[in-house]
Scaffold this motif. Structure first.
Motif, mmCIF file in Angstrom:
data_model
loop_
_atom_site.group_PDB
_atom_site.id
_atom_site.type_symbol
_atom_site.label_atom_id
_atom_site.label_comp_id
_atom_site.label_asym_id
_atom_site.label_seq_id
_atom_site.Cartn_x
_atom_site.Cartn_y
_atom_site.Cartn_z
ATOM 1 N N ASN A 1 66.800 71.019 56.533
ATOM 2 C CA ASN A 1 65.849 71.839 56.505
ATOM 3 C C ASN A 1 64.705 71.253 56.957
ATOM 4 O O ASN A 1 64.043 70.302 56.409
ATOM 5 N N ALA A 2 64.188 71.605 58.069
ATOM 6 C CA ALA A 2 63.130 70.611 58.891
ATOM 7 C C ALA A 2 61.755 71.082 58.341
ATOM 8 O O ALA A 2 60.654 70.418 58.603
ATOM 9 N N GLY A 3 61.425 72.552 57.948
ATOM 10 C CA GLY A 3 60.119 72.898 57.919
ATOM 11 C C GLY A 3 59.842 74.300 57.551
ATOM 12 O O GLY A 3 60.935 75.050 57.566
ATOM 13 N N TYR A 4 58.706 74.807 57.716
ATOM 14 C CA TYR A 4 58.461 76.280 57.262
ATOM 15 C C TYR A 4 57.221 76.644 58.208
ATOM 16 O O TYR A 4 56.426 75.746 58.862
ATOM 17 N N ALA A 5 57.046 77.928 58.608
ATOM 18 C CA ALA A 5 56.221 78.526 59.488
ATOM 19 C C ALA A 5 55.861 79.716 58.821
ATOM 20 O O ALA A 5 56.594 80.466 58.385
ATOM 21 N N SER A 6 54.402 80.071 59.008
ATOM 22 C CA SER A 6 54.112 81.390 58.305
ATOM 23 C C SER A 6 52.944 82.252 59.355
ATOM 24 O O SER A 6 52.380 81.364 60.235
ATOM 25 N N LEU A 7 52.894 83.194 59.399
ATOM 26 C CA LEU A 7 51.795 83.927 59.856
ATOM 27 C C LEU A 7 51.350 84.955 58.613
ATOM 28 O O LEU A 7 52.022 85.636 58.157
ATOM 29 N N GLU A 8 49.961 85.326 58.855
ATOM 30 C CA GLU A 8 49.294 86.414 58.141
ATOM 31 C C GLU A 8 48.171 86.992 58.825
ATOM 32 O O GLU A 8 47.698 86.297 59.590
ATOM 33 N N ILE A 9 47.708 88.272 58.286
ATOM 34 C CA ILE A 9 46.542 88.908 59.233
ATOM 35 C C ILE A 9 45.386 89.309 58.111
ATOM 36 O O ILE A 9 46.087 89.836 56.993
ATOM 37 N N ARG A 10 44.059 88.835 58.245
ATOM 38 C CA ARG A 10 43.309 89.394 57.148
ATOM 39 C C ARG A 10 42.276 90.265 58.194
ATOM 40 O O ARG A 10 42.286 90.226 59.426
ATOM 41 N N ASP A 11 41.183 90.402 57.553
ATOM 42 C CA ASP A 11 40.057 91.081 58.231
ATOM 43 C C ASP A 11 38.993 89.922 58.403
ATOM 44 O O ASP A 11 38.879 89.136 57.460
ATOM 45 N N ALA A 12 38.021 90.316 59.306
ATOM 46 C CA ALA A 12 37.047 89.232 59.467
ATOM 47 C C ALA A 12 35.783 90.103 60.093
ATOM 48 O O ALA A 12 36.033 91.306 60.765
ATOM 49 N N THR A 13 34.722 89.564 60.425
ATOM 50 C CA THR A 13 33.575 89.869 61.143
ATOM 51 C C THR A 13 33.125 89.031 62.087
ATOM 52 O O THR A 13 32.847 87.813 61.461
ATOM 53 N N ILE A 14 32.877 89.214 63.463
ATOM 54 C CA ILE A 14 32.353 88.230 64.124
ATOM 55 C C ILE A 14 31.216 89.068 65.097
ATOM 56 O O ILE A 14 31.457 90.088 65.503
ATOM 57 N N ALA A 15 29.942 88.685 64.955
ATOM 58 C CA ALA A 15 28.951 89.187 65.618
ATOM 59 C C ALA A 15 28.451 90.556 65.017
ATOM 60 O O ALA A 15 28.300 91.432 65.900
ATOM 61 N N GLY A 16 28.594 90.851 63.797
ATOM 62 C CA GLY A 16 28.626 91.959 63.198
ATOM 63 C C GLY A 16 29.767 93.293 63.456
ATOM 64 O O GLY A 16 29.561 94.384 63.165
ATOM 65 N N LYS A 17 31.079 92.588 64.278
ATOM 66 C CA LYS A 17 31.974 93.654 64.418
ATOM 67 C C LYS A 17 33.276 93.308 63.760
ATOM 68 O O LYS A 17 33.555 92.143 63.578
ATOM 69 N N LYS A 18 33.875 94.219 63.124
ATOM 70 C CA LYS A 18 35.013 94.163 62.378
ATOM 71 C C LYS A 18 36.267 93.659 63.278
ATOM 72 O O LYS A 18 36.466 94.412 64.156
ATOM 73 N N VAL A 19 37.023 92.849 62.878
ATOM 74 C CA VAL A 19 38.088 92.319 63.722
ATOM 75 C C VAL A 19 39.276 91.569 62.782
ATOM 76 O O VAL A 19 39.166 91.746 61.584
ATOM 77 N N TYR A 20 40.303 91.668 63.517
ATOM 78 C CA TYR A 20 41.690 91.045 62.921
ATOM 79 C C TYR A 20 41.472 89.623 62.993
ATOM 80 O O TYR A 20 40.994 88.931 63.914
#
Length: 261
Positions: free
Chosen positions: A45-64
């Protein structure tokens, strides 16, 4: 062009670069999606990897805001430490990245970088946080970063229409170069997972043979053949040994997860 950079594919980058695909509609993912892989090197068992997605804002624009993490564990960590974090901020509507982050420790190989994408002018500015150096590169139209490529392909309109042997190619900016990331469709089969038999599509990406991988088509990826297009299994023949990664946990999927009874 094939992937050249000498990264430690024991953890995250295998997952991020090599597992992708989906339909245009319905969307394959949503804010709150998270999944984790358990990675084996041979019988270890060598390790783990994960991915997740949230919401955020860059320069007033909503982004993933997508976050990928990978690390070695147990005895493997004693011999080869991996602590990787990849992040991408990308457009909700067209998937174009605004900013990407790469913080990695893989043995004695380290990177702490931020890339800023100016999509209207087709430019990418790469900043190294350690030495504060910056370089600007010309990029193709609709260029992706490592993480955004994964989500871009999960909603790609042509994946389900590929014939065996056909490929999808994406221009991806990685480190300091443009990579023609090529993913070839191999066929379909059911995968015996911890959740049951999952109908899957099979893909192989073109990778650089030599230091890390044994051959150009050394990696095989199984993706759920449903509206999620979730990576179920990844297998790679390395120059020394082999890696197998299996889906170990998930939550927040947008669509129903298909398992055969």
């Amino acid at each position: 062009m094939m992937l050249k950079k000498p990264v430690g594919y024991v953890a995250l980058l295998v997952l991020v670069l090599l597992c992708t695909s989906s339909r245009q509609k319905p969307e394959a993912y949503q804010v709150g999606e998270w999944f984790k892989f358990r990675i084996h090197y041979g019988f270890v068992n060598a390790g783990y990897a994960s991915l997740e997605i949230r919401d955020a804002t860059i320069a007033g624009k909503k982004v993933y805001h997508a976050i990928g993490k990978g690390s070695t564990t147990g005895m493997t960590r004693l011999f080869f430490r991996v602590d990787d974090t990849y992040e991408s901020y990308f457009d909700i509507n067209n998937n174009k990245p605004f900013q990407s982050v790469r913080k990695i420790v893989e043995g004695d190989y380290e990177r702490d970088q931020v890339t800023f994408f100016d999509q209207p002018t087709n430019k990418a500015t790469l900043r190294n946080n350690k030495d504060k150096g910056e370089r600007t590169f010309s990029t193709p139209e609709n260029v992706q970063d490592v993480i955004s490529t994964f989500y871009f392909l999960r909603n790609h309109p042509t994946i389900d229409r590929l014939k065996v042997g056909e490929s999808v190619v994406v221009d991806m900016f990685f480190d300091d170069e443009i990579i023609k990331f090529k993913l070839k469709f191999i066929g379909r089969e059911d995968v015996d997972s911890k959740y049951g038999d999952v109908p899957c599509m099979i893909f192989r990406p073109l990778v650089q043979s030599g230091r890390v991988f044994k051959e150009e088509e050394s990696v095989t990826v199984w993706i759920s053949d449903d509206d999620n297009k979730l990576p179920i299994r990844i297998q790679a023949n390395l120059a020394v040994g082999s890696i197998k990664a299996d889906l170990d946990g998930f939550k927040g999927l947008k669509n129903s997860f298909t398992v055969k009874e």
